[in-house]
Design an enzyme around this catalytic site. Structure first.
Site, PDB file in Angstrom:
ATOM      1  N   GLY A   1       0.773  -1.236   0.000  1.00  0.00           N
ATOM      2  CA  GLY A   1       0.000   0.000   0.000  1.00  0.00           C
ATOM      3  C   GLY A   1       0.800   1.280   0.000  1.00  0.00           C
ATOM      4  O   GLY A   1       0.257   2.348   0.313  1.00  0.00           O
TER       5      GLY A   1
ATOM      6  N   ARG B   1      -4.923  -8.420  -9.444  1.00  0.00           N
ATOM      7  CA  ARG B   1      -5.948  -9.207 -10.140  1.00  0.00           C
ATOM      8  C   ARG B   1      -6.153  -8.584 -11.500  1.00  0.00           C
ATOM      9  O   ARG B   1      -6.158  -7.350 -11.624  1.00  0.00           O
ATOM     10  CB  ARG B   1      -7.301  -9.115  -9.430  1.00  0.00           C
ATOM     11  CG  ARG B   1      -7.489  -9.918  -8.201  1.00  0.00           C
ATOM     12  CD  ARG B   1      -7.775 -11.342  -8.415  1.00  0.00           C
ATOM     13  NE  ARG B   1      -9.158 -11.696  -8.703  1.00  0.00           N
ATOM     14  CZ  ARG B   1      -9.585 -12.944  -8.633  1.00  0.00           C
ATOM     15  NH1 ARG B   1      -8.773 -13.912  -8.321  1.00  0.00           N
ATOM     16  NH2 ARG B   1     -10.843 -13.235  -8.911  1.00  0.00           N
TER      17      ARG B   1
ATOM     18  N   HIS C   1       2.557   0.371 -13.361  1.00  0.00           N
ATOM     19  CA  HIS C   1       3.220  -0.917 -13.588  1.00  0.00           C
ATOM     20  C   HIS C   1       4.732  -0.733 -13.411  1.00  0.00           C
ATOM     21  O   HIS C   1       5.308   0.212 -13.974  1.00  0.00           O
ATOM     22  CB  HIS C   1       2.911  -1.430 -15.004  1.00  0.00           C
ATOM     23  CG  HIS C   1       3.598  -2.721 -15.289  1.00  0.00           C
ATOM     24  ND1 HIS C   1       3.135  -3.927 -14.812  1.00  0.00           N
ATOM     25  CD2 HIS C   1       4.754  -2.998 -15.953  1.00  0.00           C
ATOM     26  CE1 HIS C   1       3.963  -4.885 -15.179  1.00  0.00           C
ATOM     27  NE2 HIS C   1       4.950  -4.350 -15.875  1.00  0.00           N
TER      28      HIS C   1
HETATM   29  C1  GRF Z   1       4.196  -1.397  -7.223  1.00  0.00           C
HETATM   30  O1  GRF Z   1       5.498  -1.736  -7.637  1.00  0.00           O
HETATM   31  C2  GRF Z   1       3.300  -1.185  -8.419  1.00  0.00           C
HETATM   32  O2  GRF Z   1       3.964  -0.650  -9.529  1.00  0.00           O
HETATM   33  C3  GRF Z   1       2.827  -2.581  -8.723  1.00  0.00           C
HETATM   34  O3  GRF Z   1       2.657  -3.192  -7.467  1.00  0.00           O
HETATM   35  C4  GRF Z   1       3.502  -2.563  -6.497  1.00  0.00           C
HETATM   36  C5  GRF Z   1       2.610  -2.086  -5.403  1.00  0.00           C
HETATM   37  O4  GRF Z   1       3.337  -1.529  -4.323  1.00  0.00           O
HETATM   38  N1  GRF Z   1       1.642  -2.573  -9.565  1.00  0.00           N
HETATM   39  P1  GRF Z   1       2.533  -0.839  -3.131  1.00  0.00           P
HETATM   40  O5  GRF Z   1       1.534  -1.873  -2.607  1.00  0.00           O
HETATM   41  O6  GRF Z   1       1.846   0.378  -3.662  1.00  0.00           O
HETATM   42  O7  GRF Z   1       3.572  -0.515  -2.100  1.00  0.00           O
END
Ligand code: GRF
Length: 213
Positions: free
Chosen positions: A20, A98, A117
């Site tokens: 998060g 998901r 991403h």
């Molecule tokens: C991040 O690296 C984001 O790019 C990817 O999942 C990760 C989530 O990190 N989609 P967080 O839960 O926001 O710390």
């Protein structure tokens, strides 16, 4: 299709599955008046995932829709029920692990679904983007903020931000630098979308990108 910011602050629903840190960064920027969106709700699919602690801290309602026991179509029906009772403009994915069905994407085609991403798309789609780039021997990596379409890690690119992988870097150092940059840029880009004029520009081969005007 041009987007002109209205006087209204866009309302967003954030989806997360894990730590998060991006959700926290968005909430912090909103509180500090650096990101002009209103966070209406956090939807999670993994009960008690890290993002919930920040939702509590920032008084954001949490909706847990556990995906571990449900098939995708049933899970998405439960999401629709929750979303039907929330007024929102954008869905913001922040580490939501998901993939939505085409039906889901089509149902919300009058909204925007935005994702971050951890790679410079179209390289390294799927999970563990930084690890993939590191293992490949890439000399740069970074993240892509994009609109979500029916194909995984594919929609119109809004922003990409990169940094160097030095030969002496460990994967831990890369992941740390990567998430730090994500946390800095995601709220900033959401604020740009909320406050600037932009359009979805058609490119050859049916590609699209977001262009700020
Ligand atoms: C991040 O690296 C984001 O790019 C990817 O999942 C990760 C989530 O990190 N989609 P967080 O839960 O926001 O710390």
């Amino acid at each position: 299709m041009n987007r002109t910011p209205s006087n209204l602050t866009p309302s967003i629903v954030v989806f997360a599955s894990g730590r998060g840190s991006n959700f926290k960064a968005i909430c912090q920027s909103v509180r500090d008046k650096k990101c002009n969106v209103k966070v209406q709700a956090l939807i999670i699919n993994i009960p008690n995932c890290g993002a919930t602690q920040f939702a509590k801290e920032y008084n954001i309602p949490i909706y847990t829709i556990d995906s571990t026991t449900m098939k995708r179509s049933d899970h998405e029906k439960e999401i629709h029920k929750v979303l039907n009772n929330i007024t929102f403009d954008w869905i913001v994915l922040a580490g939501y692990m998901r993939i939505f069905s085409s039906e889901f994407i089509q149902k919300y085609s009058n909204k925007f679904i935005i994702n971050i991403h951890p790679s410079l798309l179209p390289s390294f789609k799927g999970i563990n983007g930084y690890q993939q780039a590191f293992n490949f021997g890439s000399k740069i990596t970074g993240h892509t903020i994009h609109l979500v379409d029916e194909e995984c890690d594919h929609g119109a690119i809004i922003s990409q931000n990169s940094f160097e992988i030095k030969d002496t870097d460990s994967i831990n150092a890369i992941e740390e630098r990567g998430i730090e940059l994500e946390n800095k840029m995601y709220p900033k880009v959401l604020n740009d979308l909320a406050s600037k004029n932009w359009k979805i520009h058609d490119l050859p081969n049916q590609r699209k990108k977001v262009v700020f005007l």
